[in-house]
Design an enzyme around this catalytic site. Sequence first.
Site, short mmCIF file in Angstrom:
data_model
loop_
_atom_site.label_atom_id
_atom_site.label_comp_id
_atom_site.label_asym_id
_atom_site.label_seq_id
_atom_site.Cartn_x
_atom_site.Cartn_y
_atom_site.Cartn_z
N CYS A 2 10.91 3.61 -7.13
CA CYS A 2 12.33 3.90 -6.92
C CYS A 2 12.82 4.81 -6.70
O CYS A 2 12.15 5.81 -7.02
CB CYS A 2 12.69 3.22 -8.29
SG CYS A 2 12.12 1.44 -8.47
N SER A 287 0.17 9.13 4.99
CA SER A 287 0.11 9.68 3.91
C SER A 287 -1.13 11.26 3.59
O SER A 287 -0.98 11.60 3.17
CB SER A 287 -0.32 8.40 2.87
OG SER A 287 -1.99 7.99 3.35
N ASP A 349 -7.75 11.27 3.91
CA ASP A 349 -6.45 10.55 2.82
C ASP A 349 -5.84 11.23 1.59
O ASP A 349 -6.69 12.50 0.62
CB ASP A 349 -6.68 9.48 2.44
CG ASP A 349 -4.99 8.53 2.62
OD1 ASP A 349 -4.55 9.27 2.94
OD2 ASP A 349 -5.42 7.23 2.74
N ASP A 350 -4.71 11.07 1.24
CA ASP A 350 -4.33 11.80 -0.44
C ASP A 350 -5.03 11.57 -1.52
O ASP A 350 -5.00 12.33 -2.20
CB ASP A 350 -3.07 11.57 -0.22
CG ASP A 350 -2.14 10.33 -0.81
OD1 ASP A 350 -2.66 9.39 0.39
OD2 ASP A 350 -1.19 9.92 -1.48
N CYS A 446 1.20 14.89 -15.59
CA CYS A 446 0.91 13.89 -16.33
C CYS A 446 -0.41 13.14 -15.07
O CYS A 446 -0.47 13.83 -14.31
CB CYS A 446 1.40 12.43 -16.54
SG CYS A 446 1.08 10.59 -16.29
FE1 SF4 Z 1 1.14 7.10 -13.67
FE2 SF4 Z 1 1.21 9.35 -14.17
FE3 SF4 Z 1 -0.47 8.27 -12.68
FE4 SF4 Z 1 1.86 9.43 -12.32
S1 SF4 Z 1 0.44 10.66 -12.82
S2 SF4 Z 1 1.20 7.35 -11.18
S3 SF4 Z 1 2.86 9.03 -13.89
S4 SF4 Z 1 -0.52 7.41 -14.70
#
Ligand code: SF4
Length: 460
Positions: A2, A287, A349-350, A446
């Site tokens: 988004c 990408s 590719d990424d 993350c």
């Molecule tokens: Fe989702 Fe975390 Fe993977 Fe990003 S790094 S796509 S927030 S699980």
Amino acid sequence: MCGIVGIVSNDKEVARDLYIANWGQMTRGKESSRIVTFDGQYHVIGGMGTPDIVFRGEGILKTLKGKSGIGHDRYSTTGGSNAHNIQPIEGMFNGTPFWLAHNGNLVSYQQIKEKCERKGYLFKTSTDTEVLAALIYFSGKKSFREALKKALQQIQGTYSLVTLYKNQVMGVCDPSGNRPLIYGSGAGINLLASESAICDVLGIKYIRDIPPGELVAFHDGNKENIELISLFAPKEEHPCIFEFLYFLRPDSKWHNRRCQIVRESMGAILWSEQSVVADMVIPVPDSGNAAAVGYAHAAQLPLVFALFRYHGVGRTFIEPLQGMRDESLRIKLNVIPELVRGKSVVVVDDSEVRGTVIKRVIKLLIDAGAKEVHVRIASPPYMHPCYYGIDTYRVKDELIAMRHDGNVEMIRQEIGASSLGYLSLAGLKRAIIEGGSDDLSETSFCDACFTGKYHIPIED
Ligand code: SF4
């Protein structure tokens, strides 16, 4: 995914700049687009489709009057891809409407939604975002800012948000800083957006990222009138590693790192970990472009654009249904046979999530006469669904690496490559950490889709 944006101007109508921002961020979501402005009353235009379609027509932007406004490009995660769920969504605070646009996923929304429904709140959408509107409605606070703060303290999840309350725009990032939100200023406007590249497009200055847990508020275009309020005590940051890898535009910056540069570095490290003897490197457009540049440069191999991407079709990953993804993929990708006939090629590719794109690429290259097709991916196997803002939790059984339990040889056999190699997680993080000067470390991401370690607990 988004795209979100909020703009306040000193002296001009903001609809045109909001439209440009929505258009410039539609790589983050192209299912629907809406703009809301304020000039004493709210003006709202939105619809299903990309901004160039939704806002097509002589004079349509002129009806969006006002010097304050927000906009949204939607990629659906929670709640179907339909007209009811177009954002920004409307809420009510002490008898006055407000508007809210969200990037991320509120993992604890279902229980809160049921609680609000029991108290009589009528939900108009099936999005997770609307629970925030409900919590603001029930907040009992006198100021909108306090109500927003109280609502955010009750939810768990990832979010970058912008709100429009009368002529004031506010923006906030979740305490883990999972999704990007940047602040820019200049030419009499203040801006919040998902992509820093929007500052370049609008000819204003990118100032900085909004830190985790910080609220930014402004009601005019003067830089000195910006208010910064810390909503939450600092926590460990967990920016989404996939933003650096794929989601953000290559020309955008996040955490002082330019995505194109970081992605080229991923490609160079990929070569050092997964080299192969071949005649050329071919990017999977678009990408894989940056990683392929880095790979080819490190390998001292020619970079050959043997795959043609038709830009009339957008990002296939963000198509909501697999059927649509397959169809748009057929239109989107083709090969230039003369460039690959009789050659051994490395395709870069990424990432590989479902395997749909790479299977199509390998088939195209083999049908065109390539001798060997080696595949190199600039990230580790995508093993776990994301619950924080991309829709892979709905399609767990489609994740190719998950289906094969991360077994690279089995994945290679399924996609039909001559060889297959992934970038290690340590290599991926190294490319990002070394790409800038601030304090990102091995633990400050993350990376749950690679490791299964979710920093915000997931409810059943
Ligand atoms: Fe989702 Fe975390 Fe993977 Fe990003 S790094 S796509 S927030 S699980």
